[in-house]
Design a protein around this motif. Structure first.
Motif, PDB file in Angstrom:
ATOM      1  N   UNK A   1     -30.157  -8.812  45.829  1.00  0.00           N
ATOM      2  CA  UNK A   1     -31.780  -8.870  45.820  1.00  0.00           C
ATOM      3  C   UNK A   1     -32.382  -7.900  45.188  1.00  0.00           C
ATOM      4  N   UNK A   2     -32.117  -6.791  45.704  1.00  0.00           N
ATOM      5  CA  UNK A   2     -32.700  -5.392  45.282  1.00  0.00           C
ATOM      6  C   UNK A   2     -32.618  -5.234  43.606  1.00  0.00           C
ATOM      7  N   UNK A   3     -31.436  -5.407  43.294  1.00  0.00           N
ATOM      8  CA  UNK A   3     -31.013  -5.361  41.816  1.00  0.00           C
ATOM      9  C   UNK A   3     -31.897  -6.180  41.031  1.00  0.00           C
ATOM     10  N   UNK A   4     -32.153  -7.450  41.410  1.00  0.00           N
ATOM     11  CA  UNK A   4     -32.778  -8.458  40.626  1.00  0.00           C
ATOM     12  C   UNK A   4     -34.406  -8.501  40.872  1.00  0.00           C
ATOM     13  N   UNK A   5     -34.603  -7.527  42.043  1.00  0.00           N
ATOM     14  CA  UNK A   5     -36.171  -7.608  42.299  1.00  0.00           C
ATOM     15  C   UNK A   5     -36.446  -8.913  43.023  1.00  0.00           C
ATOM     16  N   UNK A   6     -35.803  -9.405  43.956  1.00  0.00           N
ATOM     17  CA  UNK A   6     -36.128 -10.740  44.615  1.00  0.00           C
ATOM     18  C   UNK A   6     -36.493 -10.189  46.151  1.00  0.00           C
ATOM     19  N   UNK A   7     -37.466 -10.733  46.743  1.00  0.00           N
ATOM     20  CA  UNK A   7     -37.706 -10.215  48.028  1.00  0.00           C
ATOM     21  C   UNK A   7     -37.647 -11.670  48.755  1.00  0.00           C
ATOM     22  N   UNK A   8     -36.586 -11.677  49.551  1.00  0.00           N
ATOM     23  CA  UNK A   8     -36.178 -13.060  50.147  1.00  0.00           C
ATOM     24  C   UNK A   8     -36.380 -12.948  51.801  1.00  0.00           C
TER      25      UNK A   8
END
Length: 175
Positions: free
Chosen positions: A115-122
């Motif tokens: 998630x951090x690598x892809x810019x995702x805030x889940x």
């Protein structure tokens, strides 16, 4: 009448005797000196938790262990809305619980390297249910809403916000 006059006289004499102790260390008004100007301490004006003391590891003599998390993901996510604020954004999520009585709704952040690598805030939308059986009820009576604040630092590297439930997930991409 004579007793009340005697009590009043004794109290007056006792209070007048306090005047002789005005410079004494016994007098509570002399326990602290007069105020002096001091340099202000450096604090971040945007710190939302400036007045909350830092937690120590291990706690004290009477501290309790952290309670077990008994929450479960909500059945279905109905709405995801992100409103900008001067300090970041607020993520609002509305979901439908599996049965009535859901409480303690919270959006729990899911941290992973992917998630951090892809810019995702889940986030996972979690709720607690009562121990006793409750009716399923109408869909409107099972609606639950929660919100969480995201600061500017977290938003800078975020391209996608995702809220996950038990049956579905909703996403909002950055424009």
């Amino acid at each position: 009448m004579k007793k009340s006059f005697t009590v009043l006289l004794v109290a007056t004499l006792a209070l007048s005797a306090c005047n002789s102790w005005s410079d004494s260390r016994v007098n509570p008004s002399n326990w602290f000196g007069s105020s002096q100007p001091a340099a202000p301490t450096e604090t971040d004006s945007n710190d939302a938790n400036a007045l909350v003391p830092a937690q120590k590891e291990g706690g004290g003599l009477f501290s309790r262990s952290a309670p077990e998390d008994t929450s479960v993901p909500i059945a279905k996510i109905d709405e995801l809305r992100i409103d900008p604020t001067p300090n970041g954004a607020i993520v609002f999520a509305t979901g439908t619980a599996a049965r009535q009585g859901a409480y303690n709704a919270k959006l729990v952040r899911v941290d992973s390297e992917e998630n951090q690598k892809n810019g995702v805030l889940e986030f996972t939308f979690r709720v607690n249910y009562p121990e006793n059986a409750t009716n399923q009820g109408t869909e409107r009576s099972r609606k639950v809403t929660d919100a969480i604040n995201i600061n500017k630092d977290d938003l800078q590297s975020t391209r996608l916000v995702r809220v996950v439930g038990q049956q579905n997930a909703l996403e909002s991409r950055r424009r």
